[in-house]
Design a protein around this motif. Structure first.
Motif, PDB file in Angstrom:
ATOM      1  N   GLY A  14      93.269 -19.619  66.409  1.00  0.00           N
ATOM      2  CA  GLY A  14      92.816 -18.503  67.239  1.00  0.00           C
ATOM      3  C   GLY A  14      91.367 -18.656  67.680  1.00  0.00           C
ATOM      4  O   GLY A  14      90.983 -18.171  68.756  1.00  0.00           O
ATOM      5  N   THR A  15      90.581 -19.325  66.863  1.00  0.00           N
ATOM      6  CA  THR A  15      89.181 -19.568  67.216  1.00  0.00           C
ATOM      7  C   THR A  15      89.090 -20.458  68.441  1.00  0.00           C
ATOM      8  O   THR A  15      88.250 -20.245  69.324  1.00  0.00           O
ATOM      9  CB  THR A  15      88.433 -20.223  66.031  1.00  0.00           C
ATOM     10  N   ILE A  16      89.964 -21.450  68.510  1.00  0.00           N
ATOM     11  CA  ILE A  16      89.980 -22.325  69.681  1.00  0.00           C
ATOM     12  C   ILE A  16      90.426 -21.542  70.905  1.00  0.00           C
ATOM     13  O   ILE A  16      89.811 -21.614  71.976  1.00  0.00           O
ATOM     14  CB  ILE A  16      90.900 -23.546  69.452  1.00  0.00           C
ATOM     15  N   TYR A  17      91.489 -20.753  70.750  1.00  0.00           N
ATOM     16  CA  TYR A  17      92.019 -19.998  71.884  1.00  0.00           C
ATOM     17  C   TYR A  17      91.079 -18.887  72.352  1.00  0.00           C
ATOM     18  O   TYR A  17      91.214 -18.387  73.471  1.00  0.00           O
ATOM     19  CB  TYR A  17      93.392 -19.414  71.542  1.00  0.00           C
ATOM     20  N   TYR A  18      90.126 -18.515  71.512  1.00  0.00           N
ATOM     21  CA  TYR A  18      89.130 -17.528  71.923  1.00  0.00           C
ATOM     22  C   TYR A  18      88.317 -18.050  73.111  1.00  0.00           C
ATOM     23  O   TYR A  18      87.924 -17.285  73.990  1.00  0.00           O
ATOM     24  CB  TYR A  18      88.199 -17.205  70.743  1.00  0.00           C
ATOM     25  N   HIS A  19      88.068 -19.355  73.119  1.00  0.00           N
ATOM     26  CA  HIS A  19      87.266 -19.959  74.192  1.00  0.00           C
ATOM     27  C   HIS A  19      88.066 -20.766  75.196  1.00  0.00           C
ATOM     28  O   HIS A  19      87.632 -20.934  76.340  1.00  0.00           O
ATOM     29  CB  HIS A  19      86.179 -20.860  73.599  1.00  0.00           C
ATOM     30  N   PHE A  20      89.197 -21.281  74.782  1.00  0.00           N
ATOM     31  CA  PHE A  20      89.995 -22.150  75.656  1.00  0.00           C
ATOM     32  C   PHE A  20      91.431 -21.633  75.685  1.00  0.00           C
ATOM     33  O   PHE A  20      92.096 -21.605  74.655  1.00  0.00           O
ATOM     34  CB  PHE A  20      89.950 -23.593  75.147  1.00  0.00           C
ATOM     35  N   THR A  21      91.900 -21.261  76.871  1.00  0.00           N
ATOM     36  CA  THR A  21      93.203 -20.619  76.967  1.00  0.00           C
ATOM     37  C   THR A  21      94.369 -21.591  76.802  1.00  0.00           C
ATOM     38  O   THR A  21      95.493 -21.163  76.565  1.00  0.00           O
ATOM     39  CB  THR A  21      93.360 -19.907  78.328  1.00  0.00           C
ATOM     40  N   SER A  22      94.086 -22.891  76.911  1.00  0.00           N
ATOM     41  CA  SER A  22      95.159 -23.881  76.812  1.00  0.00           C
ATOM     42  C   SER A  22      94.592 -25.239  76.405  1.00  0.00           C
ATOM     43  O   SER A  22      93.374 -25.447  76.418  1.00  0.00           O
ATOM     44  CB  SER A  22      95.876 -24.028  78.161  1.00  0.00           C
ATOM     45  N   LYS A  23      95.486 -26.126  76.084  1.00  0.00           N
ATOM     46  CA  LYS A  23      95.094 -27.498  75.753  1.00  0.00           C
ATOM     47  C   LYS A  23      94.445 -28.164  76.965  1.00  0.00           C
ATOM     48  O   LYS A  23      93.463 -28.899  76.831  1.00  0.00           O
ATOM     49  CB  LYS A  23      96.320 -28.284  75.271  1.00  0.00           C
ATOM     50  N   ASP A  24      94.998 -27.891  78.146  1.00  0.00           N
ATOM     51  CA  ASP A  24      94.423 -28.455  79.381  1.00  0.00           C
ATOM     52  C   ASP A  24      92.983 -27.994  79.582  1.00  0.00           C
ATOM     53  O   ASP A  24      92.112 -28.793  79.939  1.00  0.00           O
ATOM     54  CB  ASP A  24      95.254 -28.029  80.593  1.00  0.00           C
ATOM     55  N   GLU A  25      92.750 -26.709  79.355  1.00  0.00           N
ATOM     56  CA  GLU A  25      91.400 -26.176  79.547  1.00  0.00           C
ATOM     57  C   GLU A  25      90.425 -26.778  78.536  1.00  0.00           C
ATOM     58  O   GLU A  25      89.288 -27.111  78.881  1.00  0.00           O
ATOM     59  CB  GLU A  25      91.412 -24.649  79.418  1.00  0.00           C
ATOM     60  N   LEU A  26      90.874 -26.934  77.290  1.00  0.00           N
ATOM     61  CA  LEU A  26      90.033 -27.552  76.266  1.00  0.00           C
ATOM     62  C   LEU A  26      89.715 -28.990  76.649  1.00  0.00           C
ATOM     63  O   LEU A  26      88.566 -29.432  76.562  1.00  0.00           O
ATOM     64  CB  LEU A  26      90.732 -27.507  74.902  1.00  0.00           C
ATOM     65  N   PHE A  27      90.739 -29.732  77.080  1.00  0.00           N
ATOM     66  CA  PHE A  27      90.537 -31.128  77.452  1.00  0.00           C
ATOM     67  C   PHE A  27      89.539 -31.247  78.605  1.00  0.00           C
ATOM     68  O   PHE A  27      88.620 -32.068  78.580  1.00  0.00           O
ATOM     69  CB  PHE A  27      91.872 -31.764  77.842  1.00  0.00           C
ATOM     70  N   THR A  28      89.710 -30.393  79.618  1.00  0.00           N
ATOM     71  CA  THR A  28      88.815 -30.428  80.778  1.00  0.00           C
ATOM     72  C   THR A  28      87.387 -30.102  80.374  1.00  0.00           C
ATOM     73  O   THR A  28      86.439 -30.792  80.775  1.00  0.00           O
ATOM     74  CB  THR A  28      89.298 -29.432  81.852  1.00  0.00           C
ATOM     75  N   ALA A  29      87.214 -29.071  79.547  1.00  0.00           N
ATOM     76  CA  ALA A  29      85.872 -28.691  79.084  1.00  0.00           C
ATOM     77  C   ALA A  29      85.251 -29.819  78.269  1.00  0.00           C
ATOM     78  O   ALA A  29      84.053 -30.123  78.406  1.00  0.00           O
ATOM     79  CB  ALA A  29      85.949 -27.414  78.253  1.00  0.00           C
ATOM     80  N   LEU A  30      86.048 -30.437  77.413  1.00  0.00           N
ATOM     81  CA  LEU A  30      85.571 -31.535  76.576  1.00  0.00           C
ATOM     82  C   LEU A  30      85.074 -32.706  77.421  1.00  0.00           C
ATOM     83  O   LEU A  30      83.975 -33.224  77.211  1.00  0.00           O
ATOM     84  CB  LEU A  30      86.712 -31.998  75.665  1.00  0.00           C
ATOM     85  N   MET A  31      85.879 -33.118  78.407  1.00  0.00           N
ATOM     86  CA  MET A  31      85.508 -34.257  79.228  1.00  0.00           C
ATOM     87  C   MET A  31      84.315 -33.937  80.123  1.00  0.00           C
ATOM     88  O   MET A  31      83.413 -34.760  80.303  1.00  0.00           O
ATOM     89  CB  MET A  31      86.706 -34.717  80.061  1.00  0.00           C
ATOM     90  N   ASN A  32      84.284 -32.726  80.679  1.00  0.00           N
ATOM     91  CA  ASN A  32      83.137 -32.328  81.503  1.00  0.00           C
ATOM     92  C   ASN A  32      81.854 -32.324  80.686  1.00  0.00           C
ATOM     93  O   ASN A  32      80.800 -32.766  81.154  1.00  0.00           O
ATOM     94  CB  ASN A  32      83.371 -30.949  82.117  1.00  0.00           C
ATOM     95  N   HIS A  33      81.943 -31.845  79.456  1.00  0.00           N
ATOM     96  CA  HIS A  33      80.786 -31.813  78.561  1.00  0.00           C
ATOM     97  C   HIS A  33      80.289 -33.229  78.279  1.00  0.00           C
ATOM     98  O   HIS A  33      79.093 -33.519  78.401  1.00  0.00           O
ATOM     99  CB  HIS A  33      81.171 -31.102  77.252  1.00  0.00           C
TER     100      HIS A  33
END
Length: 198
Positions: A39-58
């Protein structure tokens, strides 16, 4: 959520994505690796795709900042080119798992390709800027700076990736401290091809 927690999530995500690939990676795995609740992850990232995109952009943004800082330390174009190549090699070695993920996953779908190619173009444009200044100042020969910058970025990235996979047991810092060969080889190749003036 603190930046520290987000950093832990990114660290865990890059490891899980690199080991299992995007399709097989699960948010449960990333949460377990990060030591946080899903739930902590989903608090900031609504999906695996969004997390992946944020990670790579960072990661790509950090790489651009690192390369620019190193390049801006000197003024002479040949030294700028060396500093830029050393910075690229150093960053990718220090973040070897990120390097693997970058080259393995970012071109795997049209959506990702579009987003991440913008960052790659910016990295290539940094090289192009140095080449264009060097041409204007007479340090480099008349060349197609755009095509040459793409070739340099691609060659350096693939060379680093091969080194990372070959010496997978070494840490990023160990690789960065012991692997200056790609930079030397690239500069020698540029001299040999007549891009840099002797």
């Amino acid at each position: 959520m603190s930046r520290e927690t987000v950093g832990m999530i990114f660290e865990a995500a890059v490891k899980v994505f690199a080991e299992r690939g995007f399709d097989r990676a699960k948010m449960d795995d990333i949460a377990r690796e990060a030591g946080v609740a899903k739930g902590t992850i989903y608090y900031h990232f609504t999906s695996k795709d969004e997390l992946f995109t944020a990670l790579m952009n960072h990661g790509l943004q950090k790489m651009k900042e690192y390369v620019r800082r190193r390049m801006d330390e000197v003024k002479q174009p040949t030294l700028k080119l060396r500093g830029l190549l050393e910075a690229e090699v150093s960053y990718l070695f220090q973040h070897g798992t990120f390097a693997k993920l970058l080259l393995a996953e970012v071109w795997s779908s049209n959506e990702r390709q579009y987003e991440f190619r913008a960052h790659i173009h910016e990295l290539e444009s940094i090289i192009r800027e140095v080449l264009e200044v060097g041409i204007q100042e007479g340090d480099f020969r008349e060349i197609n700076a755009t095509e040459t910058s793409i070739a340099i970025f691609g060659a350096m990235s693939v060379t680093v990736l091969q080194e990372v996979f070959r010496d997978i047991h070494l840490s990023g810092e160990e690789l960065a401290n012991t692997r200056t060969t790609p930079v030397v080889d690239m500069l020698e190749m540029l001299l040999h091809q007549g891009i840099l003036k002797n």
